[in-house]
Design an enzyme around this catalytic site. Structure first.
Site, PDB file in Angstrom:
ATOM      1  N   ASP A   9      -5.198   3.866   0.139  1.00 44.60           N
ATOM      2  CA  ASP A   9      -6.306   4.115   1.055  1.00 44.60           C
ATOM      3  C   ASP A   9      -6.660   5.602   1.036  1.00 44.60           C
ATOM      4  O   ASP A   9      -5.857   6.442   1.426  1.00 44.60           O
ATOM      5  CB  ASP A   9      -5.872   3.705   2.475  1.00 44.60           C
TER       6      ASP A   9
ATOM      7  N   TYR B 199      -3.332  11.329   6.389  1.00 39.04           N
ATOM      8  CA  TYR B 199      -3.502   9.958   6.870  1.00 39.04           C
ATOM      9  C   TYR B 199      -2.461   9.028   6.264  1.00 39.04           C
ATOM     10  O   TYR B 199      -2.112   9.130   5.091  1.00 39.04           O
ATOM     11  CB  TYR B 199      -4.899   9.415   6.498  1.00 39.04           C
TER      12      TYR B 199
ATOM     13  N   HIS C  65      -9.204   6.827   2.661  1.00 37.43           N
ATOM     14  CA  HIS C  65      -9.610   7.045   4.060  1.00 37.43           C
ATOM     15  C   HIS C  65     -10.839   7.933   4.182  1.00 37.43           C
ATOM     16  O   HIS C  65     -10.849   8.906   4.950  1.00 37.43           O
ATOM     17  CB  HIS C  65      -8.430   7.610   4.860  1.00 37.43           C
TER      18      HIS C  65
ATOM     19  N   ARG D  36       0.866  -1.177   0.000  1.00 35.62           N
ATOM     20  CA  ARG D  36       0.000   0.000   0.000  1.00 35.62           C
ATOM     21  C   ARG D  36       0.900   1.224   0.000  1.00 35.62           C
ATOM     22  O   ARG D  36       1.877   1.272   0.765  1.00 35.62           O
ATOM     23  CB  ARG D  36      -0.877   0.000   1.259  1.00 35.62           C
TER      24      ARG D  36
ATOM     25  N   GLU E  69     -13.463  -1.511   6.789  1.00 30.13           N
ATOM     26  CA  GLU E  69     -12.733  -1.680   8.053  1.00 30.13           C
ATOM     27  C   GLU E  69     -13.524  -1.099   9.225  1.00 30.13           C
ATOM     28  O   GLU E  69     -13.373  -1.550  10.351  1.00 30.13           O
ATOM     29  CB  GLU E  69     -11.354  -1.038   7.983  1.00 30.13           C
TER      30      GLU E  69
ATOM     31  N   ARG F 250     -13.529  -5.443   3.858  1.00 32.15           N
ATOM     32  CA  ARG F 250     -12.408  -5.291   4.798  1.00 32.15           C
ATOM     33  C   ARG F 250     -12.783  -5.599   6.241  1.00 32.15           C
ATOM     34  O   ARG F 250     -11.893  -5.674   7.099  1.00 32.15           O
ATOM     35  CB  ARG F 250     -11.881  -3.862   4.720  1.00 32.15           C
TER      36      ARG F 250
ATOM     37  N   GLU G 224      -4.075  -7.468   5.228  1.00 31.10           N
ATOM     38  CA  GLU G 224      -3.246  -6.314   5.576  1.00 31.10           C
ATOM     39  C   GLU G 224      -2.270  -6.710   6.659  1.00 31.10           C
ATOM     40  O   GLU G 224      -2.607  -7.446   7.593  1.00 31.10           O
ATOM     41  CB  GLU G 224      -4.125  -5.157   6.057  1.00 31.10           C
TER      42      GLU G 224
ATOM     43  N   TRP H 136     -12.036  11.943   8.598  1.00 35.55           N
ATOM     44  CA  TRP H 136     -10.573  11.758   8.791  1.00 35.55           C
ATOM     45  C   TRP H 136     -10.023  10.628   7.973  1.00 35.55           C
ATOM     46  O   TRP H 136     -10.606   9.651   7.680  1.00 35.55           O
ATOM     47  CB  TRP H 136     -10.253  11.500  10.261  1.00 35.55           C
TER      48      TRP H 136
ATOM     49  N   GLU I 116      -9.086   2.028  -1.581  1.00 35.84           N
ATOM     50  CA  GLU I 116      -9.808   1.709  -0.333  1.00 35.84           C
ATOM     51  C   GLU I 116     -10.515   2.932   0.233  1.00 35.84           C
ATOM     52  O   GLU I 116      -9.991   4.039   0.203  1.00 35.84           O
ATOM     53  CB  GLU I 116      -8.803   1.192   0.686  1.00 35.84           C
TER      54      GLU I 116
HETATM   55  O1  LIG Z   1      -5.161   0.114   7.982  1.00 37.33           O
HETATM   56  C1  LIG Z   1      -5.983   0.859   7.392  1.00 37.33           C
HETATM   57  O2  LIG Z   1      -6.417   0.663   6.237  1.00 37.33           O
HETATM   58  C2  LIG Z   1      -6.504   2.017   8.101  1.00 37.33           C
HETATM   59  O3  LIG Z   1      -7.297   2.766   7.537  1.00 37.33           O
HETATM   60  C3  LIG Z   1      -6.060   2.225   9.512  1.00 37.33           C
HETATM   61  C4  LIG Z   1      -7.012   3.030  10.345  1.00 37.33           C
HETATM   62  O4  LIG Z   1      -6.789   4.416  10.157  1.00 37.33           O
HETATM   63  C5  LIG Z   1      -6.800   2.676  11.799  1.00 37.33           C
HETATM   64  O5  LIG Z   1      -7.010   1.318  11.975  1.00 37.33           O
HETATM   65  C6  LIG Z   1      -7.714   3.477  12.697  1.00 37.33           C
HETATM   66  O6  LIG Z   1      -7.495   3.080  14.031  1.00 37.33           O
HETATM   67 MG   LIG Z   2      -8.048   1.848   5.773  1.00 40.67          MG
END
Ligand SMILES: O=C(O)C(=O)C[C@H](O)[C@H](O)CO
Ligand SMILES: [Mg+2]
Length: 403
Positions: free
Chosen positions: A211, A159, A213, A147, A263, A284, A340, A403, A237
């Site tokens: 990602d 992020y 995010h 990634r 996730e 995820r 991951e 975020w 992602e």
């Molecule tokens: O591992 C990832 O894909 C993430 O997005 C990590 C996250 O920001 C994280 O697990 C938040 O606690």
């Molecule tokens: Mg993520």
């Protein structure tokens, strides 16, 4: 056989983890991961006050009945705190059942569907060049999938990018939430250059993931998906927040870039429309936040009907207990996609001894009965809990953003 004792263990070997231990009246025990990053003590309270007292005296082999007792019986169904608590109980009970059967968890699930589990690592850098160096390090270490996350000129803190190049990225980095500033336009104008540079330097065979995010609108995600098609990402992602599952339908109309999400999901119902409409390619949701093996198995089965594959969340803010159980699940599940992997700190690995191992870009599952992960309670006590919060994100005009 009865559940005689159950208790939470909170430890912080570099970051906070919550573990649930369930002990039977015949001395067998199992452990589950209950870590919810930034909300750890909410899950501890839920377990200690509302779950553990109801477990004492129950038959630990009745996994399905206990799952529904905690899910339907809670009345207030779903949500990350509830489902992480249920997941920890479920993981611990499957651990016990596999130990009683004298077999590794993957055997209990249905045996091996593969000999090893492909993982993806995290290459991050404050700029593209620094990120490429991290990609090179991962390739040298045998990773087949990486990634990539890089800083964006004009955005101070983003992020997925560690504060110092080469260091692991730790999002929960302050007592109360830090505030980041975000610019979608700066990000969208810059990030395609990152993928072009990766393909230029490393060629076409390396699996490249990214990602977003949760930060784009559907049409912005459609634009990005289309623009990065020449770089054939393994997945893009969390391109938009996924409460409105239909948003992915719009993105899907515009791009063939594979989409991954989930996730932050904690139940099948967070993903049902996404899967049934084939709006995504990878799901995820992982064991700790989505109700454990009992529930995630159902998500994976539904996903399998629609060509959707698993791609478990696996950052360092899920403990080795979740990772260990996930590797057993990954070894069994027919529609496996990828796992991951952010390596835990050595202090964490000492607190959580385990028998899984990383080899040539893959995990090899262990053969010990159960999920193969334990907790050294004496060592765990040496790392007291300290509140750590995830950041919040604002647009340049001050709007509180995703975020
Ligand atoms: O591992 C990832 O894909 C993430 O997005 C990590 C996250 O920001 C994280 O697990 C938040 O606690
Ligand atoms: Mg993520």
């Amino acid at each position: 056989m009865k559940i005689e004792r159950a208790y939470t263990i909170v430890t912080s070997p570099g970051r906070n983890f919550v573990t649930l231990k369930i002990v039977t009246d015949q001395g067998e025990y199992g452990i589950g991961d209950a870590t919810l990053n930034g909300r750890e003590m909410a899950v501890v309270a839920y377990l200690e006050e509302h779950v553990i007292p109801t477990l004492i005296g129950r038959d630990p082999q009745r996994i399905e009945d206990i799952w529904h007792y905690l899910y339907r019986g809670a009345y207030w169904r779903r949500g990350p705190v509830t489902m992480s608590a249920i997941a920890a109980v479920d993981m611990a009970l499957w651990d016990i059942k596999a130990k009683l059967a004298g077999m590794p968890l993957y055997q209990l699930l249905g045996g091996k569907s593969r000999d090893r589990v492909m993982v993806y690592g995290h290459a991050t850098g404050r700029d593209i060049e620094a990120c490429l160096e991290e990609v090179a390090r991962h390739v040298d270490e045998g990773y087949k999938a990486v990634r990539v996350q890089a800083g964006v000129p004009g955005i101070a803190s983003i992020y997925g990018v560690a504060k110092k190049d080469g260091e692991p990225y730790e999002p929960a980095d302050s007592d109360l939430p830090d505030e980041h500033v975000w610019s979608t336009s700066k990000y969208l104008n810059h990030v395609p250059k990152l993928f072009a540079a990766v393909r230029e330097r490393f060629g076409d065979d390396l699996h490249v993931l990214h990602d977003v995010h949760h930060r784009l609108t559907p049409i912005e995600a459609a634009r990005l998906g289309k623009e990065v098609e020449p770089y054939h990402l393994f997945w893009l992602e969390d391109c938009v927040p996924a409460e409105n599952q239909e948003a992915f339908g719009l993105i899907r109309q515009h791009t063939t870039t594979p989409l991954a999400v989930g996730e932050v999901f904690n139940s099948l119902f967070d993903a049902k429309a996404l899967i049934e409409n084939q709006w995504i390619d990878y799901i995820r949701a992982t064991l700790t936040h989505a109700g454990g093996i009992t529930h995630v198995r159902r998500i994976a089965d539904l996903a399998g009907l629609y060509h959707v594959r698993t791609g478990f969340h696996g950052p360092t803010d899920l403990s080795p207990v979740c990772l260990g159980a996930a590797i057993h699940f990954d070894t069994w599940v027919p529609n496996f996609g990828i796992q991951e992997y952010m390596p835990h700190s050595s202090a964490t690995d000492e607190v959580f001894p385990h028998d899984y191992r990383f080899e040539d870009g893959h995990f090899i599952v262990g053969e010990k009965p159960g999920h193969g992960v334990d907790i050294d309670e004496k060592l765990a006590k040496q790392y007291p809990y300290k509140r750590a919060s995830l950041p919040v994100n604002r647009l340049e005009d001050g709007t509180l953003w995703h975020w």
